[in-house]
Design a protein around this motif. Sequence first.
Motif, PDB file in Angstrom:
ATOM      1  N   ASP A  88      46.174 -18.896  -5.667  1.00 41.77           N
ATOM      2  CA  ASP A  88      45.205 -19.394  -5.232  1.00 41.77           C
ATOM      3  C   ASP A  88      44.514 -21.091  -4.796  1.00 41.77           C
ATOM      4  N   GLU A  89      46.079 -21.667  -3.137  1.00 45.17           N
ATOM      5  CA  GLU A  89      45.965 -22.337  -3.195  1.00 45.17           C
ATOM      6  C   GLU A  89      44.983 -23.571  -2.700  1.00 45.17           C
ATOM      7  N   GLY A  90      43.281 -23.045  -2.694  1.00 45.32           N
ATOM      8  CA  GLY A  90      42.319 -23.575  -1.376  1.00 45.32           C
ATOM      9  C   GLY A  90      43.160 -24.331  -0.277  1.00 45.32           C
ATOM     10  N   CYS A 143      52.524 -31.647   3.634  1.00 53.68           N
ATOM     11  CA  CYS A 143      51.896 -30.602   3.008  1.00 53.68           C
ATOM     12  C   CYS A 143      52.617 -29.550   2.256  1.00 53.68           C
ATOM     13  N   CYS A 144      53.491 -28.984   2.825  1.00 52.99           N
ATOM     14  CA  CYS A 144      53.667 -28.077   2.510  1.00 52.99           C
ATOM     15  C   CYS A 144      55.497 -28.541   1.407  1.00 52.99           C
ATOM     16  N   THR A 145      55.630 -29.789   1.402  1.00 51.55           N
ATOM     17  CA  THR A 145      56.072 -29.889  -0.264  1.00 51.55           C
ATOM     18  C   THR A 145      55.740 -30.623  -0.783  1.00 51.55           C
ATOM     19  N   PHE A 146      54.289 -31.238  -0.762  1.00 56.51           N
ATOM     20  CA  PHE A 146      53.608 -31.136  -2.188  1.00 56.51           C
ATOM     21  C   PHE A 146      52.868 -29.720  -2.498  1.00 56.51           C
ATOM     22  N   CYS A 147      52.509 -28.355  -1.959  1.00 57.77           N
ATOM     23  CA  CYS A 147      52.366 -27.590  -2.323  1.00 57.77           C
ATOM     24  C   CYS A 147      53.441 -26.826  -2.597  1.00 57.77           C
ATOM     25  N   GLY A 148      54.460 -26.853  -2.316  1.00 57.11           N
ATOM     26  CA  GLY A 148      56.119 -26.294  -3.243  1.00 57.11           C
ATOM     27  C   GLY A 148      55.522 -26.630  -4.663  1.00 57.11           C
ATOM     28  N   LEU A 150      53.100 -28.102  -6.447  1.00 55.05           N
ATOM     29  CA  LEU A 150      52.100 -27.412  -7.244  1.00 55.05           C
ATOM     30  C   LEU A 150      52.011 -25.719  -7.442  1.00 55.05           C
ATOM     31  N   ARG A 151      52.575 -25.344  -6.461  1.00 54.50           N
ATOM     32  CA  ARG A 151      52.771 -23.836  -6.909  1.00 54.50           C
ATOM     33  C   ARG A 151      53.613 -23.398  -7.617  1.00 54.50           C
ATOM     34  N   ARG A 152      54.562 -24.468  -7.479  1.00 54.97           N
ATOM     35  CA  ARG A 152      55.895 -23.826  -8.782  1.00 54.97           C
ATOM     36  C   ARG A 152      55.193 -24.335  -9.695  1.00 54.97           C
ATOM     37  N   GLU A 236      50.386 -16.629   9.647  1.00 52.90           N
ATOM     38  CA  GLU A 236      50.926 -17.492   8.699  1.00 52.90           C
ATOM     39  C   GLU A 236      50.056 -19.083   7.772  1.00 52.90           C
ATOM     40  N   CYS A 237      50.514 -19.476   7.274  1.00 51.56           N
ATOM     41  CA  CYS A 237      48.983 -20.360   6.578  1.00 51.56           C
ATOM     42  C   CYS A 237      49.175 -21.471   7.606  1.00 51.56           C
ATOM     43  N   VAL A 238      48.083 -22.018   7.892  1.00 45.98           N
ATOM     44  CA  VAL A 238      47.207 -23.133   9.002  1.00 45.98           C
ATOM     45  C   VAL A 238      48.215 -24.530   9.085  1.00 45.98           C
ATOM     46  N   TYR A 239      49.190 -24.262   7.103  1.00 46.89           N
ATOM     47  CA  TYR A 239      49.554 -25.706   7.277  1.00 46.89           C
ATOM     48  C   TYR A 239      51.543 -25.466   7.640  1.00 46.89           C
ATOM     49  N   ALA A 240      52.113 -24.318   8.782  1.00 43.33           N
ATOM     50  CA  ALA A 240      53.179 -23.879   8.379  1.00 43.33           C
ATOM     51  C   ALA A 240      54.318 -24.930   9.563  1.00 43.33           C
ATOM     52  N   ALA A 332      59.231 -26.554   2.190  1.00 44.81           N
ATOM     53  CA  ALA A 332      57.772 -25.543   1.643  1.00 44.81           C
ATOM     54  C   ALA A 332      58.527 -23.897   1.532  1.00 44.81           C
ATOM     55  N   THR A 333      58.538 -23.452   0.565  1.00 43.66           N
ATOM     56  CA  THR A 333      58.173 -21.667   0.682  1.00 43.66           C
ATOM     57  C   THR A 333      57.770 -21.399   1.618  1.00 43.66           C
ATOM     58  N   PRO A 334      58.095 -20.431   2.439  1.00 43.38           N
ATOM     59  CA  PRO A 334      57.528 -19.641   3.118  1.00 43.38           C
ATOM     60  C   PRO A 334      56.738 -18.899   2.271  1.00 43.38           C
ATOM     61  N   ALA A 335      55.560 -19.096   3.181  1.00 45.04           N
ATOM     62  CA  ALA A 335      53.827 -19.102   2.621  1.00 45.04           C
ATOM     63  C   ALA A 335      54.198 -17.418   2.282  1.00 45.04           C
ATOM     64  N   SER A 336      54.419 -16.866   3.163  1.00 40.09           N
ATOM     65  CA  SER A 336      54.327 -15.383   3.284  1.00 40.09           C
ATOM     66  C   SER A 336      54.975 -14.741   2.129  1.00 40.09           C
TER      67      SER A 336
HETATM   68 FE1  SF4 Z   1      51.554 -23.909   0.902  1.00 38.39          FE
HETATM   69 FE2  SF4 Z   1      53.297 -22.072   1.780  1.00 38.39          FE
HETATM   70 FE3  SF4 Z   1      51.198 -23.637   2.884  1.00 38.39          FE
HETATM   71 FE4  SF4 Z   1      53.129 -24.729   3.549  1.00 38.39          FE
HETATM   72  S1  SF4 Z   1      53.323 -23.018   4.300  1.00 38.39           S
HETATM   73  S2  SF4 Z   1      50.729 -25.170   2.447  1.00 38.39           S
HETATM   74  S3  SF4 Z   1      54.132 -23.911   1.031  1.00 38.39           S
HETATM   75  S4  SF4 Z   1      50.774 -21.778   1.275  1.00 38.39           S
END
Ligand code: SF4
Length: 337
Positions: A88-90, A143-148, A150-152, A236-240, A332-336
Motif C-alpha cells: 500500500d503506497e498510500g 514520482c515513479c522513480t521514488f516509488c519504485g 520504496l516499493r522494492r 492507471e495510477c494517478v502518477y503514471a 516506474a514499474t508499471p502500476a498494474s
Molecule cells: Fe508507484 Fe506505479 Fe504509481 Fe508510479 S505508477 S507512483 S511506480 S504505483
Amino acid sequence: MPAPQCASCHAARAALRRPRSGQALCGACFCAAFEAEVLHTVLAGRLLPPGAVVAVGASGGKDSTVLAHVLRELAPRLGVSLRLVAVDEGIGGYRDAALAAVRRQAARWDLPLTVVAYADLFGGWTMDAVARSTAGSGRSRACCTFCGVLRRRALEEGARLVGATHIVTGHNADDMAETVLMNFLRGDAGRLARGGGLGSRGEGGALPRCRPLQLASQKEVVLYAHFRRLDYFSEECVYAPEAFRGHARHLLKLLEAARPSAALDLVHSAERLALAPAARPPPPGACSRCGALASRALCQACALLDGLQRGRPRLAIGKGRGGRDEEGSSGATPASQ
Ligand code: SF4
C-alpha cells in the motif's frame, strides 16, 4: 467466414491468433500453452526450487493477477507454496480500489495475503506525501522513480514477514523491453549490464527475485486473463502519466508495429549484452545504514528517506557508479503489476 479450427486440439473453433506465432487456438488450448510456457520458464531458469515459499508481489493489476493464478495452477508440480504480498503506497483514489481486488483474489483462491504500507515502513511517508514534497523541487516527474525504490524495499520487507524464500513479480516481456529502452535512453550502462536474465539470485542478503512472465507478451497476459475470466483492477495510477516509462512504451508500440517480435528481441538483446571492461560498474558494497546492496554509502531507499526527512528529496537516477542498488530507479514499474 467461420473461424478456423484450433491448431492444437482440432476439435474446437479457434478463438484467437497468438500475437507472435500467428497460431490459431481455442481459449482452452491457449491457456494450457501459456501455462506450459511459464512452467518451462521457471524450470529451465531454475527460478523456484521445490520447497520454496514464494511471495507473489500482488497489486490487483492484470500482470500480478495472471502470475498468481498461473503459479497457483503450477504450484503442485513445482512443489512450492504461495503467499500474496501487497504494498500500500498510500496513493489516494487509486490504491484502495486495487487492494480490494487483491483481497477478492486472496479469498477466491484461498491464498494468504499480507499488506505492507509505506506509512508503516517509512516513518509515516506515503507516496502522496512524497509527491507533495517533491512537487516544488522540479522532481514531480520522478514520482515513479521514488516509488519504485520504496516499493522494492517494501516488497522485500513483506516477503520476509511471511517467511518467504523467494519473491516473484509480474513483469512481462513488454515491461522488460521498456526498461531496456529506458536504460539505453539514459545511457545507464550499469543497469543495462544487469538487466538481462530472469531475475536476481539474491545478492547482499536480499531474497532471490524472479519474473516468470518475462517472456510472455502483454497481449497474451491480457488474453489469458480474459479466457480465465480473472477479476483484476485496470485503472492507471494517478502518477503514471508523469513517468518516463510512458515514452519508452510509446516507442515500443511504434517498433512493434514494424516488427511484432520487437519486445522479446529487446529482452534477449539485454541478456546478450556485454560491456567493455571500462564501462562495467564497480562491485557494489553494503548500505552503511540498512546493509542492503549499495553503490554509494547509502542505498537508494535510505538516501531517499534521508532526503525526505531533511526536506531535500534526492535520488541518484541512472548514471551513478553503476546503480546496482535499487531496481526501482530504473524507472516506474508499471502500476498494474
Ligand atoms: Fe508507484 Fe506505479 Fe504509481 Fe508510479 S505508477 S507512483 S511506480 S504505483
